[in-house]
Design a protein around this motif. Sequence first.
Motif, PDB file in Angstrom:
ATOM      1  N   SER A  64      22.983  38.200  44.001  1.00 53.77           N
ATOM      2  CA  SER A  64      24.007  37.729  43.067  1.00 53.77           C
ATOM      3  C   SER A  64      25.310  38.492  43.263  1.00 53.77           C
ATOM      4  O   SER A  64      26.399  37.913  43.172  1.00 53.77           O
ATOM      5  CB  SER A  64      23.532  37.886  41.628  1.00 53.77           C
ATOM      6  N   ALA A  65      25.204  39.770  43.547  1.00 50.98           N
ATOM      7  CA  ALA A  65      26.391  40.598  43.739  1.00 50.98           C
ATOM      8  C   ALA A  65      27.133  40.232  45.025  1.00 50.98           C
ATOM      9  O   ALA A  65      28.352  40.394  45.104  1.00 50.98           O
ATOM     10  CB  ALA A  65      26.003  42.071  43.756  1.00 50.98           C
ATOM     11  N   LYS A  67      27.792  37.333  46.035  1.00 50.04           N
ATOM     12  CA  LYS A  67      28.678  36.220  45.703  1.00 50.04           C
ATOM     13  C   LYS A  67      29.969  36.664  45.020  1.00 50.04           C
ATOM     14  O   LYS A  67      30.970  35.963  45.051  1.00 50.04           O
ATOM     15  CB  LYS A  67      27.948  35.227  44.811  1.00 50.04           C
ATOM     16  N   THR A  68      29.950  37.846  44.406  1.00 50.54           N
ATOM     17  CA  THR A  68      31.133  38.333  43.698  1.00 50.54           C
ATOM     18  C   THR A  68      31.816  39.508  44.397  1.00 50.54           C
ATOM     19  O   THR A  68      32.842  39.977  43.921  1.00 50.54           O
ATOM     20  CB  THR A  68      30.755  38.750  42.271  1.00 50.54           C
ATOM     21  N   THR A  69      31.245  39.982  45.486  1.00 49.17           N
ATOM     22  CA  THR A  69      31.843  41.100  46.223  1.00 49.17           C
ATOM     23  C   THR A  69      32.971  40.563  47.091  1.00 49.17           C
ATOM     24  O   THR A  69      32.767  39.656  47.895  1.00 49.17           O
ATOM     25  CB  THR A  69      30.789  41.818  47.076  1.00 49.17           C
ATOM     26  N   LYS A  70      34.160  41.116  46.918  1.00 48.03           N
ATOM     27  CA  LYS A  70      35.364  40.564  47.540  1.00 48.03           C
ATOM     28  C   LYS A  70      35.256  40.491  49.063  1.00 48.03           C
ATOM     29  O   LYS A  70      35.586  39.475  49.653  1.00 48.03           O
ATOM     30  CB  LYS A  70      36.565  41.397  47.127  1.00 48.03           C
ATOM     31  N   THR A  73      33.153  37.540  50.231  1.00 47.80           N
ATOM     32  CA  THR A  73      33.604  36.173  49.960  1.00 47.80           C
ATOM     33  C   THR A  73      34.866  35.814  50.720  1.00 47.80           C
ATOM     34  O   THR A  73      35.226  34.661  50.806  1.00 47.80           O
ATOM     35  CB  THR A  73      33.848  35.978  48.445  1.00 47.80           C
TER      36      THR A  73
END
Length: 75
Positions: A64-65, A67-70, A73
């Motif tokens: 999940s992390a 998907k939000t780690t700059k 992405t």
Amino acid sequence: MKKLIVCGGLAAFALGTQAASAAEFYIVRDATTKKCTVVDTKPTTTTTTVVGDGVYKTKTEAESAVKTTKVCTEQ
């Protein structure tokens, strides 16, 4: 004597399950492909870099992390 054997067996079982539940997951980024993956051991090579908040307790949490780690992405 039987109590001692039973207690020893229970203690060994408890220690074994505690070690198994203490898994650690890391988000690593490959330097050449620039792709992020989740691994269960801390990388020791220089071709990958640990990114994100460091250590995650579960693989799902680490995934999940990603998907939000700059850096994971950005393409």
